[in-house]
Design a protein around this motif. Structure first.
Motif: not given
Length: 131
Positions: A29-51
């Motif tokens: 897919r190649d929409f305007y916002d089609s993207h790849y991302a890195w997320y992380r989940q720490g031991p006591v943290a919520e899911c966070e977008i990294v980049a």
């Protein structure tokens, strides 16, 4: 079928560097916002977008990693396979967590990741930063 496979996790001392890789295949897919991302989940943290990075090359970084992490991508000539890199420098203890790669059309916001209802996710790779 879209496949997402992360690699490169491990243990690293604070202040050092580590690079993660993610191979995505079949995400055509190649929409305007089609993207790849890195997320992380720490031991006591919520899911966070990294980049994240769009197919056209626009990037976004979470506040906690700006200036330290760099996201980049390379694609096969037919764009069927793309490798996404996350170069992590000046690592901190707070960078510890499970890192997930995602392909999709919008940013995900949620307490836990991965969430298959929102894009295509890998199974994650563990990163541990110690002092």
């Amino acid at each position: 079928v879209v496949q997402v496979v992360e690699s490169g996790g491990g243990s690293v001392e604070a202040g050092r560097s580590l690079t993660l890789s993610c191979l995505v295949s079949g995400f055509t897919r190649d929409f305007y916002d089609s993207h790849y991302a890195w997320y992380r989940q720490g031991p006591v943290a919520e899911c966070e977008i990294v980049a994240d990075i769009t197919k056209s090359g626009r990037t976004y970084y979470g506040d906690s990693v700006k200036g330290r992490f760099t996201i980049s991508q390379t694609s096969s000539q037919d764009s069927v396979k793309t490798t996404i890199y996350l170069e992590m420098n000046e690592m901190k203890n707070d960078d510890t967590g499970t890192y997930y790669c995602k392909a999709g059309d919008s940013q995900y916001v949620g307490e836990t990741c991965p969430n298959s209802e929102f894009g295509y996710w890998g199974t994650g790779t563990q990163v541990t930063v110690s002092s």
